[in-house]
Write a protein that holds these residues in place. Sequence first.
Motif, PDB file in Angstrom:
ATOM      1  N   UNK A 325       0.820  -1.215   0.000  1.00  0.00           N
ATOM      2  CA  UNK A 325       0.000   0.000   0.000  1.00  0.00           C
ATOM      3  C   UNK A 325       0.855   1.268   0.000  1.00  0.00           C
ATOM      4  N   UNK A 326       0.437   2.212  -0.813  1.00  0.00           N
ATOM      5  CA  UNK A 326       1.207   3.468  -0.890  1.00  0.00           C
ATOM      6  C   UNK A 326       1.202   4.185   0.454  1.00  0.00           C
ATOM      7  N   UNK A 327       0.204   3.867   1.292  1.00  0.00           N
ATOM      8  CA  UNK A 327       0.094   4.516   2.609  1.00  0.00           C
ATOM      9  C   UNK A 327       1.299   4.226   3.504  1.00  0.00           C
ATOM     10  N   UNK A 328       2.057   3.180   3.165  1.00  0.00           N
ATOM     11  CA  UNK A 328       3.258   2.896   3.962  1.00  0.00           C
ATOM     12  C   UNK A 328       4.200   4.102   3.935  1.00  0.00           C
ATOM     13  N   UNK A 329       4.114   4.863   2.879  1.00  0.00           N
ATOM     14  CA  UNK A 329       4.934   6.074   2.769  1.00  0.00           C
ATOM     15  C   UNK A 329       4.650   7.087   3.871  1.00  0.00           C
ATOM     16  N   UNK A 330       3.470   6.942   4.536  1.00  0.00           N
ATOM     17  CA  UNK A 330       3.141   7.878   5.629  1.00  0.00           C
ATOM     18  C   UNK A 330       3.880   7.528   6.919  1.00  0.00           C
ATOM     19  N   UNK A 331       4.468   6.355   6.951  1.00  0.00           N
ATOM     20  CA  UNK A 331       5.109   5.913   8.195  1.00  0.00           C
ATOM     21  C   UNK A 331       6.493   6.544   8.298  1.00  0.00           C
ATOM     22  N   UNK A 332       6.502   7.764   8.740  1.00  0.00           N
ATOM     23  CA  UNK A 332       7.734   8.549   8.712  1.00  0.00           C
ATOM     24  C   UNK A 332       8.782   8.071   9.715  1.00  0.00           C
ATOM     25  N   UNK A 333       8.394   7.190  10.641  1.00  0.00           N
ATOM     26  CA  UNK A 333       9.373   6.676  11.607  1.00  0.00           C
ATOM     27  C   UNK A 333       9.841   5.265  11.294  1.00  0.00           C
ATOM     28  N   UNK A 334       9.323   4.738  10.200  1.00  0.00           N
ATOM     29  CA  UNK A 334       9.637   3.346   9.889  1.00  0.00           C
ATOM     30  C   UNK A 334      11.120   3.180   9.577  1.00  0.00           C
ATOM     31  N   UNK A 335      11.771   2.227  10.242  1.00  0.00           N
ATOM     32  CA  UNK A 335      13.145   1.975   9.811  1.00  0.00           C
ATOM     33  C   UNK A 335      13.361   0.557   9.333  1.00  0.00           C
ATOM     34  N   UNK A 336      12.388  -0.332   9.571  1.00  0.00           N
ATOM     35  CA  UNK A 336      12.558  -1.689   9.066  1.00  0.00           C
ATOM     36  C   UNK A 336      11.252  -2.165   8.455  1.00  0.00           C
TER      37      UNK A 336
END
Length: 812
Positions: A325-336
């Motif tokens: 999902x393109x919404x994963x791009x909203x996860x600005x803290x994601x590192x893994x």
Amino acid sequence: MVSSLPSTSKMLFVWATLSILVAVSELSRTKLEREALLQSGWWSNTTTANLTSDHCKWKSIICNKAGSITWITLHNNETKRELHRFNFSCFPNLEHLNVWSDTLSGSIPPTIAALSKLNYLHLSGNNLTGIIPKEIGSLRNLVTLDLSVNNLVGPIPSTIGHLRSLIYLSLEFNNLNGLLPQEIGNLKDLSSLSLRNNKLVGPIPSTLGHLTKLSILFLDSNQLNGSIPPEIGTANTLQFMELSSNKIQGTIPHELTQLTQLFFLNLSSNLLFGQIPTAIGRLYNLDHLELSYNKLSGPIPTGIGNCSNLEKLILSNNSLSGNIPVEIGQLQNLNLLDLRHNFINGTIPSQLGEIPSLTYLDISRNNLSGNIPNFLSGMSWMSFINLSYNHLEGEVERYFINRYSLEAFIGNKGLCCEFCGLPHCTVTTVPATPPPIFNYKKKHRKTHILLVPVLTVPLLFAIIIAILCLFKRMKRDTKFNSTTTTKSGDVFSIWNFDGRIAYEDIIEATEDFDIKYCIGTGGYGSVYKAQLPSGKVVALKKLHRSESEEPTFNRSFQNEICVLSKLRHRNIVKLYGFCIHKKCMFLIYKYMERGSLFCALRNNGETSELNWTNRVNIIKGIAHALSYMHHNCTPSIVHRDISSNNILLNSELEAFVADFGTARLLNDDSSNRTIVAGTYGYIAPELAYTMVVTTKCDVYSFGVVVLEVLMGRHPQELLSSLSSSTDQNIKLIDVLDQRLLLPVDHTVVQDVVLASSIALACLHSEPKARPTMKRVSQVIDARRKIVPTPIHEITVAQLQRQEMFCVDDCDN
Ligand SMILES: *[C@@H]1O[C@H](CO)[C@@H](O)[C@H](O)[C@H]1NC(C)=O
Ligand SMILES: *[C@@H]1O[C@H](CO)[C@@H](O)[C@H](O)[C@H]1NC(C)=O
Ligand SMILES: *[C@@H]1O[C@H](CO)[C@@H](O)[C@H](O)[C@H]1NC(C)=O
Ligand SMILES: *[C@@H]1O[C@H](CO)[C@@H](O)[C@H](O)[C@H]1NC(C)=O
Ligand SMILES: *[C@@H]1O[C@H](CO)[C@@H](O)[C@H](O)[C@H]1NC(C)=O
Ligand SMILES: *[C@@H]1O[C@H](CO)[C@@H](O)[C@H](O)[C@H]1NC(C)=O
Ligand SMILES: *[C@@H]1O[C@H](CO)[C@@H](O)[C@H](O)[C@H]1NC(C)=O
Ligand SMILES: *[C@@H]1O[C@H](CO)[C@@H](O)[C@H](O)[C@H]1NC(C)=O
Ligand SMILES: *[C@@H]1O[C@H](CO)[C@@H](O)[C@H](O)[C@H]1NC(C)=O
Ligand SMILES: *[C@@H]1O[C@H](CO)[C@@H](O)[C@H](O)[C@H]1NC(C)=O
Ligand SMILES: *[C@@H]1O[C@H](CO)[C@@H](O)[C@H](O)[C@H]1NC(C)=O
Ligand SMILES: *[C@@H]1O[C@H](CO)[C@@H](O)[C@H](O)[C@H]1NC(C)=O
């Protein structure tokens, strides 16, 4: 009056007899307890006690006023102890029993039920065997029960449900088997339940939903089956939930998404099937979501984009399908992001390139198609990529292969590359719309040898652009009254200094960072001393070239610039400027002549200069700086790594807080969770399990530093003996730095005693009970008066209880 006399004397007589009886029974009680202690063989005169002395004075024992034992805490591991030799029926007043020593063996006898006042039972990490007797249910006052890390077997007795005062229950790392008793649901005050690493079977009881104060639930590594009870959704104070490595079946109930306080959820390695609940986005506090090694199917819900605190998303080895999902791009803290081994199709969304913290991306073994997206080349902070075994196609940049290894790309029939192990590119495999920057390659494919240096040009370009962007972002963030130098086209620097410094001046002053100018190596780089042509001496903190390519170093560097540029305080080290150069990055600080507090305290030559007055001033300076950061900045700034290494001293021995590489701006929402940062020995204990950064974490570290200043060494031993509460009689003068004479001047004594008591308050294990730095500053400045007690009589315990201070007014 007259007639009442005889009855008064009668009453006196009765009273006297009674008190004698009580005294006699108390006497025999203490005698009995003493006998039982000696019989237990738990104490030996060579290790723990002088057996001829009063047992209430033995190191590991506390008695009440009547001389009856209330606390036993044994951390000594030199004596082999057997549990059954301890005659429980002899200790009716025991409230606290803690044997954590590796040497206790035997089984728990049913007679443990005699300890009717017990509220704390901790026998973790021993060699206990046998079952947990059902009589344990008689210990109605228990608040903490920890029998973890032993060899206990058999089921958890259902009588455990009688322990209604329990807040903490841990039986983890044993060999317990049988069902999880329903009655656990009666423990309404329970906040932490850990039964992990046992052999428990059967379902997770639905009664867990009654535990409305539960914040930690660890049931992982058992053989639990059945499905996750939907009732769990009512235990909505849960923060950690770890059910992995069981045999849990069924679907993930949508009620789970009611647990909005969750920040850790691991359901990995079970037999879960069905879809990931679409409302997963309600778990907006989540920072770790791990559902790998199950049989989950269907798409990754788009709502995942609402979990804005997510740092790790691990969905590998399932049967997930649909697109990323393109919404994963909203996860600005994601590192893994690990989606390995699924059936995910479609293209890799360009939105992944918008995640500034992403360093680990594994999407191998899926059905992804299309080209390797351009944005990946811009993500220089990425440290791991695996795109293997998909249906990706087109040409791979040689740079990628070098950086991430060939293995990260194999198994994609359509990927090609010249002389790098993948098939050679033929005209048909060239993407229809190749990235423009590489267009020319098609035409010159045969002259690859000549192209190698040419190829690096666009890369260089990309790096320069990245630096420019970074630079622009920083400029937006900082409020410098600054100038920008772009000499020779590749130097970007901002100075905040009376008089300009040029990059060349720095290089000249340090002979290009020659080792002879290096004055220390800190957490994130080396520190150099440089004398500028103007005569001014500055300190330079430089990242090594290899380190500056590391994303974490890079981020900490940016963080430090960002934080320091916001701070102006006389006890915070002054930042003059910084430089970002493609070859090296450095920060320019005011030079601190006396180096770190850590070294100053340990250098015997300097101790005489670091007298009590100077030490108290150092403590004050640190307190003021932290109070400013916590209370005068919006948002508050938490340093996160206060230690004696990060306090610098100038020539007047004034303290300056430095090293903001890990500092964090605190927003008012509850998203201040983190991986643990900081220096071992200074980190607040709660950070290990809550991972919530608050200003109180700095307060704790401050407490450690204050004790270190007063003691002249790290207070580790004192901290351990304080936490085990065994030694009530430690004298203040015995912990103060023995290399200095005791203070004699009354006001200096007062300051030292006050500082010690502040330190102890700051070290309170309950963060809420620690004072704020504002309060600490106020108390230090007001020089709260102490009761005129000779300094050699003051004990640490008195200071902890704050008995030394005049409550209101006190004329001395
Ligand atoms: C310790 O106790 C043993 C026997 O109870 C005795 O022989 C020994 O002298 C004692 N040692 C000390 C140091 O008190
Ligand atoms: C043990 O304590 C007794 C009484 O307090 C004292 O006389 C004796 O010297 C102590 N023995 C040792 C070995 O410390
Ligand atoms: C006691 O603990 C210390 C430190 O953990 C260890 O070095 C020592 O070997 C232990 N002694 C025994 C008898 O287990
Ligand atoms: C425990 O102490 C009680 C009271 O002194 C005594 O009656 C009992 O025999 C003791 N038990 C053991 C196993 O020594
Ligand atoms: C624990 O108990 C077992 C059996 O009772 C014994 O073999 C083992 O050595 C003990 N371990 C320790 C560390 O005392
Ligand atoms: C769960 O495990 C228990 C004990 O092994 C077994 O009796 C029961 O049938 C299992 N239940 C399910 C649903 O697999
Ligand atoms: C989640 O559970 C799996 C399986 O038990 C384990 O390997 C993994 O380390 C767990 N994740 C974390 C962050 O503890
Ligand atoms: C995500 O958040 C938005 C805005 O807060 C809300 O409208 C939407 O319903 C949420 N989606 C999910 C799946 O929770
Ligand atoms: C992961 O999934 C694949 C296929 O679904 C399977 O072959 C592999 O054994 C799994 N790995 C583990 C460790 O279970
Ligand atoms: C992805 O797979 C689904 C079926 O799982 C299919 O309907 C869809 O067309 C596929 N999309 C692409 C882009 O291949
Ligand atoms: C994944 O791709 C393979 C090969 O193209 C295809 O056979 C398979 O049906 C695809 N699976 C899904 C779930 O789309
Ligand atoms: C990439 O993933 C594949 C399949 O999951 C694995 O075999 C390979 O070892 C991984 N490569 C690297 C560099 O981790």
